[in-house]
Design an enzyme around this catalytic site. Sequence first.
Site, PDB file in Angstrom:
ATOM      1  N   ASP A 193       0.818  -1.208   0.000  1.00 41.72           N
ATOM      2  CA  ASP A 193       0.000   0.000   0.000  1.00 41.72           C
ATOM      3  C   ASP A 193       0.856   1.264   0.000  1.00 41.72           C
ATOM      4  O   ASP A 193       0.450   2.304  -0.521  1.00 41.72           O
ATOM      5  CB  ASP A 193      -0.932  -0.008   1.216  1.00 41.72           C
ATOM      6  CG  ASP A 193      -1.716   1.288   1.362  1.00 41.72           C
ATOM      7  OD1 ASP A 193      -2.547   1.562   0.488  1.00 41.72           O
ATOM      8  OD2 ASP A 193      -1.473   2.023   2.330  1.00 41.72           O
ATOM      9  N   LEU A 238      -6.402   7.077   3.705  1.00 43.28           N
ATOM     10  CA  LEU A 238      -6.511   8.164   2.730  1.00 43.28           C
ATOM     11  C   LEU A 238      -5.306   8.247   1.798  1.00 43.28           C
ATOM     12  O   LEU A 238      -5.206   9.198   1.013  1.00 43.28           O
ATOM     13  CB  LEU A 238      -6.673   9.506   3.464  1.00 43.28           C
ATOM     14  CG  LEU A 238      -7.977   9.664   4.261  1.00 43.28           C
ATOM     15  CD1 LEU A 238      -7.937  10.931   5.086  1.00 43.28           C
ATOM     16  CD2 LEU A 238      -9.179   9.699   3.330  1.00 43.28           C
ATOM     17  N   ARG A 239      -4.387   7.276   1.886  1.00 47.18           N
ATOM     18  CA  ARG A 239      -3.213   7.341   1.028  1.00 47.18           C
ATOM     19  C   ARG A 239      -3.608   7.281  -0.450  1.00 47.18           C
ATOM     20  O   ARG A 239      -3.014   7.962  -1.298  1.00 47.18           O
ATOM     21  CB  ARG A 239      -2.238   6.209   1.359  1.00 47.18           C
ATOM     22  CG  ARG A 239      -0.955   6.279   0.530  1.00 47.18           C
ATOM     23  CD  ARG A 239       0.057   5.248   0.947  1.00 47.18           C
ATOM     24  NE  ARG A 239       0.741   5.626   2.175  1.00 47.18           N
ATOM     25  CZ  ARG A 239       0.681   4.954   3.317  1.00 47.18           C
ATOM     26  NH1 ARG A 239      -0.060   3.867   3.383  1.00 47.18           N
ATOM     27  NH2 ARG A 239       1.330   5.359   4.370  1.00 47.18           N
ATOM     28  N   ALA A 240      -4.631   6.493  -0.775  1.00 47.10           N
ATOM     29  CA  ALA A 240      -5.068   6.384  -2.166  1.00 47.10           C
ATOM     30  C   ALA A 240      -5.559   7.735  -2.683  1.00 47.10           C
ATOM     31  O   ALA A 240      -5.264   8.117  -3.823  1.00 47.10           O
ATOM     32  CB  ALA A 240      -6.166   5.327  -2.294  1.00 47.10           C
TER      33      ALA A 240
END
Length: 588
Positions: A178, A259-261
Amino acid sequence: MNKAHFPFSAVCGQDTFKLALVLAAINPAIGGVVISGPRGSAKSTLARGLADLLPAHLSSDTTTDSNSKSELLDAEFVTLPLGASEEMLLGTLDLEHVLNEKTVRFSPGLLSKADGGVLYVDEVNLLPDNLVDLLLDVATSGENRVERDGISHSHRSEFLLVGTMNPDEGELRPQLHDRFGLSVQLDNQYSPLERVEIVKRREAFDQNSTAFCQAYAAEQELLLTRIKKARSVIADVKCDDQLRLVIAERCSEAQVDGLRADIVWYRAACAHAALNQRSDLSIEDIDAVEELVLAHRRKAVSPSQQKNDSRPPQEPPSQEPPSAPENKHGFQRPDDSQRQAPKLGDKRQQDPESEGEWGSMQPQQQKTLETVALDLAQNSQEALFSSSVKTRSVVAPELSNRPDWFSTLLSSLPSWPPKQLKFKSRRQSEDLLHLVLLDTSASTLKAEGFAHAKGALLQISNQAYLAREQLALFGFGNNQVDTLLPKLRAPKELGKWLDNLPAGGGTPMREVFIQAKTYLEKLQRQNPQLKIHSYVLTDGRSSSSLEGIQLPGELVWIDTELSTVKRGKGQRFAEELNATYLSLAGAC
C-alpha cells in the site's frame, strides 16, 4: 565509461508501465512504483532506461566539510541487492577515517548515491520487511536521518523508488504494498508481430549499442523535455472541488484503507495533467491513473470497473426451496430430487462425501462459536505459541559475527588499536508464522462443525495476536483453494469477518496441501530463520491421498467432525502427515 542502457523509448508495448514511471519521475512525492509480472516482461529494462530521462541535479553534501561545493550531477541508477544490510542502505561509521584520524565521520550509503536518480529493488517481495520500511520512509520524506553508532547525521535523499516482483516468488506484505504510490500488473503476452519486433530491436542494440541509442536520441530528448516542462508547471495545476469529490467517491466505492489512495491519486492526476501541458485537472486525468492507484488497494470493484468488465454475467442461483427442511443445526441439505442413480463403478457411489450431495450445495454461512476451548499444546513436547513458553529468566544475548565498531572505539579509548573487538547482539526475536488451512466445504456445515472450526481459528488468531506473531489463512472448499488472509500480523478482531465466511461445495484436500507446501517453501527461501506452525481445520471427509506431502515446520490436525462415530479420515491423514491430532469433539 558507463555502459549504455537500452533506451526507454525503444521498449515495445508496456504503455501502462511507462506511464507510471514517467508520472513518478515528474512528481517523486507519488511514492514510487511497484511492478508485478513474470520474467521477461521488460521490468528491469524500463527501470534502467528511466534513469536516462531524469534531469541533472545538484549534489547533496553528505560530509562534514563546509567548504565542499555542490555540483551538477547526472541521475544514477542504483541497485539495492537482496543481501543488503541497514548499514549499506543508510550509511554508517567511516572506519577508514576513524582508524587514520581517530575521529568519527559518516560514510554515506546507497540512499545517498541514489539521490536525484533511481533506486531499483529487484524482487522487492524477497527483501526483509525492515529494509522495505526504511526505503519507503525515506522515499516519502526525501531525507535520510541516521541516529546510530554514535552518529547523528541527515542528508537529502530524493529518488524514484522502483520495485519489481515476480508473484510466483511470493507476495509483498499488504501494508508495504500500500505504501508504494503506484502499482502495475504486467504480463508477457505479446502478439507474434510484437515478439518479432522486440527480438529485432534487442539484436540491433547488442550488435551496436551506440548506433542504436543514437537512433532513438530524438525520442529520448523529446520525452526528457516533456518531463522537465511538466516538473516546472505541476505546482500550477488547479483542481476544483468537484473533481476532488470524484476521487473521494471512487476510493470509497473501492473500499480502500485510509486516505493514502486519495492523496496519491490527486498527485498522479496532477502529474498526468502537467505531462499533457494542461493547467486544469480534468476527468480524463483522473481516469488515466485510476488503475495505477487502486490496483493494489481495491477491496471492491467500482461501478466504473463493472461497466468495462466484458465477462458474461453469472446466472443467479436457483430460488427454489430445498426439498428438506432446515434442521436444528442451521444448515440445509442440498436438493437431491434431480440426482440420477449413480452408475456402477461411479466414484460418487463409492464415496458419497467426496462430491455427491455435499459438493452440489450452494455456499451457506454459520456464525462463529467463541466457546471453543482447544488445548493447542496437547500431545506436543513444546507449546505451539511462543507466548506460552516465554519465561522471565534473564538470558545472555547471543553475539553475531558483525563487529560493533562504535562500542569497540569506546572501550578502547584512549589507546589504539583496540585490544578486543566488540560484536553486535544477534536478534533475539524469531519470526513465527501460523498457517491455517480451513475446510470451507459443504460437509463441514453438519452439526455446526464449520461454526466450531471458526471458533478454533479465532482462538489461534487471538493467541498469535497476543504473541505479536504472523498469521496466514487458506480456505479450501467449492473445489478450489483461496487465500483468505495473506501473511500479516495477526489481527486483533477477526470474529465479525469470520461470521460472513461461507462454506459450500467439494473438498480439494490434496490441492490445498500442495499449495501450502509451495507457499511455505518460498517463505523459507526468503527467510531461513522463519518458524512455521501449520493447522488443518477439517472434518477429513475426502477421498484424496496425501501420500508424499510433508509441510515444513510443525503441523496440527484439528478434526472438526463432532460425531462420536467418525466418517472422516482425520486421524489417518494426521498419521500420514506425521501431525499432532486433536479433535474438537472434546473441546466444545
